[in-house]
Scaffold this motif. Structure first.
Motif, PDB file in Angstrom:
ATOM      1  N   GLU A   1       0.627  -1.193  -0.259  1.00 47.05           N
ATOM      2  CA  GLU A   1       0.439   0.075   0.277  1.00 47.05           C
ATOM      3  C   GLU A   1       0.890   1.775   0.288  1.00 47.05           C
ATOM      4  O   GLU A   1       0.274   2.597   0.191  1.00 47.05           O
ATOM      5  N   SER A   2       2.073   1.041  -0.832  1.00 45.22           N
ATOM      6  CA  SER A   2       3.051   2.574  -0.746  1.00 45.22           C
ATOM      7  C   SER A   2       3.787   2.628  -2.109  1.00 45.22           C
ATOM      8  O   SER A   2       3.903   1.680  -2.536  1.00 45.22           O
ATOM      9  N   THR A   3       3.934   3.648  -2.260  1.00 44.90           N
ATOM     10  CA  THR A   3       4.472   4.702  -3.535  1.00 44.90           C
ATOM     11  C   THR A   3       5.857   5.547  -3.490  1.00 44.90           C
ATOM     12  O   THR A   3       5.700   5.164  -2.660  1.00 44.90           O
ATOM     13  N   GLU A   4       6.726   4.430  -3.901  1.00 42.17           N
ATOM     14  CA  GLU A   4       8.502   5.149  -4.297  1.00 42.17           C
ATOM     15  C   GLU A   4       8.011   6.583  -4.792  1.00 42.17           C
ATOM     16  O   GLU A   4       7.948   6.074  -6.294  1.00 42.17           O
ATOM     17  N   PRO A  57      -6.353   6.543  -0.248  1.00 38.54           N
ATOM     18  CA  PRO A  57      -5.654   7.903  -0.892  1.00 38.54           C
ATOM     19  C   PRO A  57      -4.233   7.078  -0.376  1.00 38.54           C
ATOM     20  O   PRO A  57      -3.890   7.571   1.114  1.00 38.54           O
ATOM     21  N   ALA A  58      -2.480   8.070  -0.718  1.00 38.81           N
ATOM     22  CA  ALA A  58      -1.800   8.105  -0.556  1.00 38.81           C
ATOM     23  C   ALA A  58      -1.908   9.752   0.912  1.00 38.81           C
ATOM     24  O   ALA A  58      -2.445  10.619   0.412  1.00 38.81           O
ATOM     25  N   ASP A  59      -0.491  10.048   1.719  1.00 37.74           N
ATOM     26  CA  ASP A  59      -0.405  10.878   2.388  1.00 37.74           C
ATOM     27  C   ASP A  59       0.717  12.240   1.590  1.00 37.74           C
ATOM     28  O   ASP A  59       1.576  11.918   1.986  1.00 37.74           O
ATOM     29  N   VAL A  60      -0.571  12.784   0.290  1.00 35.89           N
ATOM     30  CA  VAL A  60      -0.127  13.516  -0.164  1.00 35.89           C
ATOM     31  C   VAL A  60       0.651  15.191   0.193  1.00 35.89           C
ATOM     32  O   VAL A  60       1.385  15.826  -0.046  1.00 35.89           O
ATOM     33  N   ASP A  61      -0.319  15.005   1.364  1.00 35.22           N
ATOM     34  CA  ASP A  61       0.343  16.474   2.159  1.00 35.22           C
ATOM     35  C   ASP A  61       1.519  16.058   3.267  1.00 35.22           C
ATOM     36  O   ASP A  61       2.363  17.572   3.451  1.00 35.22           O
ATOM     37  N   GLY A  62       1.960  14.260   3.384  1.00 41.82           N
ATOM     38  CA  GLY A  62       2.998  14.194   3.513  1.00 41.82           C
ATOM     39  C   GLY A  62       4.385  14.452   2.359  1.00 41.82           C
ATOM     40  O   GLY A  62       5.387  15.225   2.723  1.00 41.82           O
ATOM     41  N   VAL A  92       5.879   6.855  -0.034  1.00 44.55           N
ATOM     42  CA  VAL A  92       4.120   7.159   0.795  1.00 44.55           C
ATOM     43  C   VAL A  92       3.334   6.528   0.319  1.00 44.55           C
ATOM     44  O   VAL A  92       3.048   5.054  -0.192  1.00 44.55           O
ATOM     45  N   SER A  93       2.653   6.016   1.966  1.00 46.63           N
ATOM     46  CA  SER A  93       1.805   5.624   1.944  1.00 46.63           C
ATOM     47  C   SER A  93       0.548   6.175   2.979  1.00 46.63           C
ATOM     48  O   SER A  93       0.433   7.189   3.083  1.00 46.63           O
ATOM     49  N   PRO A  94      -0.101   5.509   2.724  1.00 47.06           N
ATOM     50  CA  PRO A  94      -1.849   6.142   3.589  1.00 47.06           C
ATOM     51  C   PRO A  94      -1.495   6.835   4.825  1.00 47.06           C
ATOM     52  O   PRO A  94      -2.290   7.558   5.773  1.00 47.06           O
ATOM     53  N   GLU A  95       0.031   6.605   5.888  1.00 50.02           N
ATOM     54  CA  GLU A  95      -0.387   6.126   7.170  1.00 50.02           C
ATOM     55  C   GLU A  95       0.797   7.950   7.215  1.00 50.02           C
ATOM     56  O   GLU A  95       1.280   8.500   8.081  1.00 50.02           O
ATOM     57  N   GLY A  96       1.384   7.431   6.315  1.00 46.43           N
ATOM     58  CA  GLY A  96       2.461   9.123   6.558  1.00 46.43           C
ATOM     59  C   GLY A  96       3.538   8.670   5.401  1.00 46.43           C
ATOM     60  O   GLY A  96       3.528   8.191   4.078  1.00 46.43           O
TER      61      GLY A  96
END
Length: 710
Positions: free
Chosen positions: A582-585, A648-653, A681-685
């Motif tokens: 659930e993360s994106t590099e 959705p990933a943590d775009v704000d982060g 980047v994951s939904p958690e941060g």
């Protein structure tokens, strides 16, 4: 900011180096000034008269020399500096140095140019050039150039770093009815540069648009700051040459190898609100439409044509642009049905049929422009026996003025279309043979609307540990290396960027102890300033269980030595393993550009960064809005935003990380390149998993060096 108005509104102009020799620059200058409203004074120690005018030996011999408003210098390079010194001593402030033979020739010429700069500073001169073709200001008839051609009077002011470009444009502009207010050939820009004239024209009520041909921008940060203020009221259109970097050496980092100076220019011009033209045709198309037409209030436009084929071509071009074909309201459709033949389709694009006369064109366009859903229009017409282009041009101009919506035309034909274009000129409506150019010109009215509505914000200043960061960077100086890696991950922590727990192990047992302290599986990475791309040599292992840490440590060291027996191996970084589910590099990188300073990059990261090059750039310092734009511009943006059922990933982060990295490199200009790759980047941060940076040890802060010495 210097007041440069005297360059364009002189009453007395002196030509130092004037002569009557056929084909000479001095003669051409005098001939071009024959229509100037004020006095023209030749200066040449070898002549008593030039072209019927009394000639003076030197500038100081001219009666009331201090009242000369502008001095134009066209003398040999060997005496040019002395002549400019005489001009300054006489109390004249505004100077144009036509003479070549300065820094463009290297060696002695560079020294000569520095002497010229020193004289200009001593006498506080507004100096254009050297090595330029001169300046033009059409309202007063001032043509202090030596090239052929007189541009029409208009509201476009034009600067060029190429004199040849101006020479080529003058005749073309007169032929196509492109009017100018001021034109400046910048030459070597020894004193005044493009930024000075942009500032000057920003306060000029007679300049509606600023056009610029640029080959280079010396101070990118100052350019952005200045143009950002100017473009709120006055559009700037730039055509930039030297866009390719053939033969450039690949840099050490991923960012360095991807980002080039063209990316810096593209980002800088965007942040400044400058509109970019990609060719000569575009720069003048944009200049004309911006000077002559109001802005589009939205992106919905209408197409009105008497030819189906051109209408289809135009619709295709609209589809390729940001513009959209407006949907007519029901009442508009009914009105159109009343004035059009039964076989006409009252949809947009509106084909009013090939036999349309002037009345049908006028009534149809009047209805379309009156529709609230239509922000602007393109009118296309092919020649027929049922109407005259001149009559249609007058009707279009009248309707555009009445509805106050932007209109451009494609009146397709030969001499008849040229005459109609002349009829449209007083209305400020440009005519094109190619519908693609018409669409592009309307589109720029939408792009500039965005510029005028953009709210600029200052970059956020985060609470960081700057002194601790400085101490970490000093490791480069202490170890006499330029490249740092995961061993300085703590640097990111000082700027509030989340990093996994990690430490550097110098032995297998120490690696095991670090892994046990972290708990669970770990990632292990070789640490060597001589091995920049660790994954390429098998220098990275992930999801390593604690019981395998000792063996992995030995394996990584062996791989490093096998790759480069002379490599300095500092140890192995043992790092908390971040689960990739659930993360994106992604990657956040920086490269220091010689003109604009630090260029910040964001894109798809990991091993794919150089394969896909899905990246966005901004010049630091980067604001919150600009950082968010970067995350939205990449093609992989849907992966972050939750495409196809993904959380959705943590775009704000990510946005905050971009800003914090921008602050880091702004605080420490000695960082020349930096990669966080990957920034997971994951939904958690977000977590910065790997770091690589290059520093210029010679530019590390002086206070840091003093602290080290102590």
């Amino acid at each position: 900011m210097p007041d440069l108005s005297g360059l364009f509104t002189p009453d007395r102009v002196a030509i130092v180096g004037a002569n009557d020799e056929e084909g000479s620059v001095g003669r051409a200058l005098l001939k071009n000034l024959s229509s100037f409203d004020g006095d023209v004074i030749p200066v040449n120690p070898n002549l008593e008269t030039v072209l019927g005018r009394e000639c003076y030996s030197e500038i100081g011999d001219v009666p009331d020399a201090a009242s000369i408003d502008l001095a134009v210098v066209a003398v040999p390079a060997t005496v040019a500096v002395d002549v400019v010194r005489q001009i300054g001593h006489a109390g004249i402030t505004d100077v144009v140095v036509i003479t070549a033979g300065f820094s463009e020739t290297g060696g002695e010429g560079e020294q000569r140019e520095q002497e010229l700069i020193d004289v200009a500073e001593e006498y506080d001169l507004n100096l254009v050039g050297p090595n330029c073709i001169g300046i033009i200001s059409t309202p007063s008839g001032l043509n202090a150039t030596f090239v052929r051609g007189e541009p029409p009077v208009g509201s476009i002011s034009f600067i060029s770093q190429s004199g040849a470009f101006i020479a080529a444009v003058l005749g073309w502009a007169a032929q196509h009815g492109v009017g100018f207010k001021d034109i400046v050939s910048l030459g070597n820009e020894a004193v005044l540069d493009e930024i000075d004239f942009i500032e000057q024209w920003s306060d000029d009520p007679d300049t509606d648009v600023i056009l610029a041909y640029l080959e280079d921008i010396g101070d990118g940060q100052r350019f952005i700051e200045t143009a950002r203020d100017v473009t709120r009221e006055t559009p700037i259109v730039v055509i930039k040459s030297s866009r390719t970097e053939a033969g450039a050496e690949a840099a050490a980092s991923h960012t360095g190898s991807i980002a080039g100076s063209e990316d810096a220019y593209e980002a800088g011009l965007h942040q400044a609100g400058v509109l970019r033209a990609m060719n000569i045709e575009e720069v003048f198309d944009y200049g004309q439409v911006l000077a002559g037409q109001p802005l589009l209030e939205d992106d919905d436009i209408a197409v009105v044509t008497n030819g189906g084929g051109p209408g289809v071509l135009t619709t295709d071009a609209v589809s390729d642009s940001r513009l959209t074909i407006a949907e007519f309201g029901d009442d508009v459709g009914a009105e159109l049905a009343d004035v059009l033949p039964g076989e006409a389709d009252v949809a947009n694009p509106l084909d009013i049929i090939g036999d349309a006369d002037i009345d049908r064109f006028r009534e149809s366009l009047d209805i379309v422009l009156g529709d609230e859903s239509v922000a602007g229009a393109i009118v296309l017409c092919v020649p027929t026996e049922t109407l005259e282009f001149d009559d249609l041009a007058d009707a279009i101009g009248d309707l555009q003025g009445r509805h106050e919506k932007p209109v451009v035309t494609c009146l397709m034909g030969g001499e008849e279309a040229d005459r109609a274009a002349n009829t449209l000129e007083p209305y400020g409506i440009p005519n094109y043979f190619d519908p693609v150019r018409a669409v592009s010109s309307l589109e720029v009215l939408a792009k500039y609307r965005d510029v005028t509505e953009r709210e600029y914000e200052s970059p956020e200043a985060f609470d960081i540990e700057k002194e601790r960061a400085r101490e970490i960077l000093l490791q480069a100086a202490e170890r006499d290396v330029d490249h740092l890696g995961v061993e300085v991950m703590e640097l990111l922590d000082t700027y509030g960027i989340p990093i996994p727990a990690s430490d550097l192990a110098e032995s297998a047992s120490e690696a095991e102890s670090i892994a046990e302290e972290i708990g669970g599986p770990v990632a292990m990475k070789i640490v060597s300033p001589d091995i920049l791309h660790k994954s390429d040599i098998g220098g990275v292992e992930v999801d390593v269980p604690i019981e395998a840490v000792r063996g992995t440590y030995q394996t990584l060291r062996e791989r490093a030595i096998d790759h480069d027996p002379d490599a300095t191996v500092l140890g192995v970084q043992v790092q908390e393993f971040v689960d990739p589910d659930e993360s994106t590099e992604t990657i956040v990188g920086v490269k220091r550009d010689p003109q604009f300073g630090h260029l910040v990059m964001f894109g798809l990261g990991g091993i794919f960064v150089q394969i896909f090059e899905d990246t966005a750039f901004r010049v630091a310092p980067v604001s919150e809005r600009e950082a968010r734009e970067m995350t939205e511009e990449i093609q992989a943006a849907p992966m972050l935003q939750g495409a196809r059922g993904r959380t959705p990933a943590d775009v704000d982060g990510v946005v905050e990380t971009i800003q914090r990295i921008s602050q880091l490199v702004t605080d420490f200009p000695a960082i020349t390149e930096l990669d966080i790759n990957p920034l997971v980047v994951s939904p958690e941060g977000v977590h910065a998993i790997d770091l690589r940076l290059t520093v210029d040890r010679e530019t590390l802060p002086v206070e840091t060096a003093r602290e080290t010495d102590g």
